[in-house]
Design a protein around this motif. Structure first.
Motif, PDB file in Angstrom:
ATOM      1  N   LEU A  46       0.851  -1.182   0.000  1.00  0.00           N
ATOM      2  CA  LEU A  46       0.000   0.000   0.000  1.00  0.00           C
ATOM      3  C   LEU A  46       0.886   1.232   0.000  1.00  0.00           C
ATOM      4  N   HIS A  47       0.623   2.151  -0.935  1.00  0.00           N
ATOM      5  CA  HIS A  47       1.430   3.366  -0.964  1.00  0.00           C
ATOM      6  C   HIS A  47       0.620   4.496  -1.566  1.00  0.00           C
ATOM      7  N   GLY A  48       1.068   5.737  -1.307  1.00  0.00           N
ATOM      8  CA  GLY A  48       0.341   6.877  -1.840  1.00  0.00           C
ATOM      9  C   GLY A  48       0.936   8.207  -1.439  1.00  0.00           C
ATOM     10  N   VAL A  49       0.293   9.265  -1.916  1.00  0.00           N
ATOM     11  CA  VAL A  49       0.750  10.637  -1.680  1.00  0.00           C
ATOM     12  C   VAL A  49      -0.450  11.539  -1.433  1.00  0.00           C
ATOM     13  N   ASP A  50      -0.217  12.612  -0.673  1.00  0.00           N
ATOM     14  CA  ASP A  50      -1.153  13.721  -0.631  1.00  0.00           C
ATOM     15  C   ASP A  50      -0.343  14.992  -0.839  1.00  0.00           C
ATOM     16  N   ALA A  51      -0.930  16.150  -0.581  1.00  0.00           N
ATOM     17  CA  ALA A  51      -0.232  17.406  -0.861  1.00  0.00           C
ATOM     18  C   ALA A  51       0.922  17.658   0.094  1.00  0.00           C
ATOM     19  N   ASP A  52       0.970  16.922   1.199  1.00  0.00           N
ATOM     20  CA  ASP A  52       1.968  17.212   2.226  1.00  0.00           C
ATOM     21  C   ASP A  52       2.942  16.084   2.514  1.00  0.00           C
ATOM     22  N   GLY A  53       2.710  14.889   1.951  1.00  0.00           N
ATOM     23  CA  GLY A  53       3.611  13.806   2.298  1.00  0.00           C
ATOM     24  C   GLY A  53       3.386  12.544   1.486  1.00  0.00           C
ATOM     25  N   THR A  54       4.112  11.497   1.891  1.00  0.00           N
ATOM     26  CA  THR A  54       4.048  10.209   1.206  1.00  0.00           C
ATOM     27  C   THR A  54       3.925   9.089   2.235  1.00  0.00           C
ATOM     28  N   PHE A  55       3.500   7.915   1.738  1.00  0.00           N
ATOM     29  CA  PHE A  55       3.421   6.724   2.580  1.00  0.00           C
ATOM     30  C   PHE A  55       3.680   5.512   1.705  1.00  0.00           C
ATOM     31  N   ALA A  56       4.461   4.554   2.206  1.00  0.00           N
ATOM     32  CA  ALA A  56       4.698   3.314   1.457  1.00  0.00           C
ATOM     33  C   ALA A  56       4.902   2.163   2.424  1.00  0.00           C
ATOM     34  N   PHE A  57       4.255   1.046   2.125  1.00  0.00           N
ATOM     35  CA  PHE A  57       4.324  -0.137   2.979  1.00  0.00           C
ATOM     36  C   PHE A  57       4.380  -1.384   2.118  1.00  0.00           C
ATOM     37  N   THR A  58       5.297  -2.293   2.461  1.00  0.00           N
ATOM     38  CA  THR A  58       5.382  -3.608   1.833  1.00  0.00           C
ATOM     39  C   THR A  58       5.371  -4.654   2.930  1.00  0.00           C
ATOM     40  N   GLY A  59       4.346  -5.503   2.961  1.00  0.00           N
ATOM     41  CA  GLY A  59       4.246  -6.525   3.993  1.00  0.00           C
ATOM     42  C   GLY A  59       5.325  -7.584   3.874  1.00  0.00           C
ATOM     43  N   ASP A  60       5.676  -8.180   4.999  1.00  0.00           N
ATOM     44  CA  ASP A  60       6.764  -9.163   5.031  1.00  0.00           C
ATOM     45  C   ASP A  60       6.463 -10.417   4.217  1.00  0.00           C
ATOM     46  N   ASP A  61       5.188 -10.695   3.966  1.00  0.00           N
ATOM     47  CA  ASP A  61       4.828 -11.917   3.249  1.00  0.00           C
ATOM     48  C   ASP A  61       4.538 -11.682   1.765  1.00  0.00           C
ATOM     49  N   CYS A  62       4.848 -10.490   1.260  1.00  0.00           N
ATOM     50  CA  CYS A  62       4.717 -10.249  -0.179  1.00  0.00           C
ATOM     51  C   CYS A  62       5.788 -11.044  -0.922  1.00  0.00           C
ATOM     52  N   HIS A  63       5.463 -11.499  -2.121  1.00  0.00           N
ATOM     53  CA  HIS A  63       6.368 -12.388  -2.858  1.00  0.00           C
ATOM     54  C   HIS A  63       7.496 -11.607  -3.530  1.00  0.00           C
ATOM     55  N   ASP A  64       8.699 -12.193  -3.451  1.00  0.00           N
ATOM     56  CA  ASP A  64       9.898 -11.574  -4.036  1.00  0.00           C
ATOM     57  C   ASP A  64       9.803 -11.450  -5.549  1.00  0.00           C
ATOM     58  N   TRP A  65      10.527 -10.455  -6.145  1.00  0.00           N
ATOM     59  CA  TRP A  65      11.049  -9.346  -5.358  1.00  0.00           C
ATOM     60  C   TRP A  65       9.923  -8.390  -5.036  1.00  0.00           C
ATOM     61  N   ALA A  66       9.918  -7.918  -3.784  1.00  0.00           N
ATOM     62  CA  ALA A  66       8.896  -6.957  -3.386  1.00  0.00           C
ATOM     63  C   ALA A  66       9.546  -5.843  -2.578  1.00  0.00           C
TER      64      ALA A  66
END
Length: 225
Positions: free
Chosen positions: A89-109
C-alpha cells in the motif's frame, strides 16, 4: 500485483491560482488491474496491491477527503487489516508520502519514495524495476501531461524486467490523474484502462494518444459553446 507509481505535483493554473494534481499508474500480469488498484482524487493518490484489498484504496480516499494526512490514513487502515503482511500500500497527498510492503509479499517486493512520489512492486525481476520507474518519472520534466509521464515510467520498469511471471500472458494497465483545478471539461486522457491484453503498456500508450487527440479536437470544436 506488480508495480505502480503515485505522484503529487503542485502547479499554477492559467489564472495564476496554485493547484495540486495527483496521479497513479499501475500494470500487472493479470486482467482488470484498473478496477482494483489505482485510486486518485483531488486529495491524493493511492495504490493497493499484492494480495489486493480494494477497501484500503476506497477508505483511504475517503479518509483523505475528511482531512487526514496520507500517513495517518493509510497506517490506520493497515493497523485494522489482519492481512497486512500480504499487502502493499502506498500513496501521496499534498503534504507527504506513505509506502508499505508486507513481510509476506512475494519476491522481489519493495518500494521507493521520493519527495512527492512513491513506487512499489512485487513479484518483480528485481529492485531495479522500481528504480527505473522512479528515475523515469524524476527525469520527465513537466512538458507532457502527467498521465503520459506516468505511462512512460511504467514502460521504463517493464523494460527493466517488470513482472517476472512470464507464463501469464493476459495483462492490464491503468492510469488515473485528478486535480484540485475546477475545469469545465476534464481531459479525457486522465482516466484510462486497458483491462485485458498481451501488450498493456503499448496499448495504454496508444489509448492515451487517441484520448488526447479526441480531447483537443473537442476543445477546438466546442470552444465557443
Amino acid at each position: 500485483m506488480t508495480f505502480s507509481i503515485c505522484v503529487h505535483e503542485a502547479y499554477t493554473d492559467s489564472d495564476g491560482t496554485d493547484q495540486h494534481r495527483f496521479g497513479v499508474a499501475v500494470t500487472t500480469r493479470l486482467p482488470g488491474v484498473g478496477a482494483l488498484c489505482p485510486f486518485a482524487s483531488e486529495h491524493g493518490a493511492i495504490a493497493t496491491q499484492a494480495l489486493t484489498n480494494v477497501e484500503l484504496g476506497r477508505a483511504g480516499t475517503s479518509y483523505l477527503a475528511d482531512g487526514l494526512a496520507i500517513n495517518d490514513a493509510l497506517q490506520a487502515l493497515l493497523n485494522a487489516d489482519d492481512g497486512r503482511t500480504q499487502r502493499q500500500l502506498h500513496g501521496v497527498d499534498a503534504d507527504g508520502t506513505f509506502a508499505f510492503t508486507g513481510d509476506d509479499c512475494h519476491d522481489w517486493a519493495g518500494h521507493r519514495t521520493g519527495a512527492d512520489f512513491t513506487v512499489a512492486g512485487n513479484l518483480l525481476t528485481g529492485e531495479s524495476v522500481v528504480d527505473a520507474v522512479a528515475t523515469s518519472y524524476e527525469k520527465s520534466g513537466r512538458d507532457d501531461p502527467l498521465a503520459k509521464r506516468l505511462i512512460d515510467a511504467l514502460g521504463a520498469g517493464h523494460a527493466e524486467g517488470g513482472d517476472k511471471r512470464d507464463d501469464l500472458t493476459v495483462q492490464s494497465a491503468a492510469v488515473v490523474v485528478a486535480t484540485t483545478e475546477d475545469r469545465e471539461m476534464d481531459p479525457y486522457y486522465n482516466d484510462l484502462r486497458v483491462d485485458a491484453t498481451e501488450t498493456p503498456l503499448r496499448d495504454l500508450r496508444e489509448t492515451f494518444a487517441l484520448a488526447r487527440e479526441g480531447y483537443e479536437a473537442a476543445i477546438e470544436k466546442y470552444a465557443d459553446a
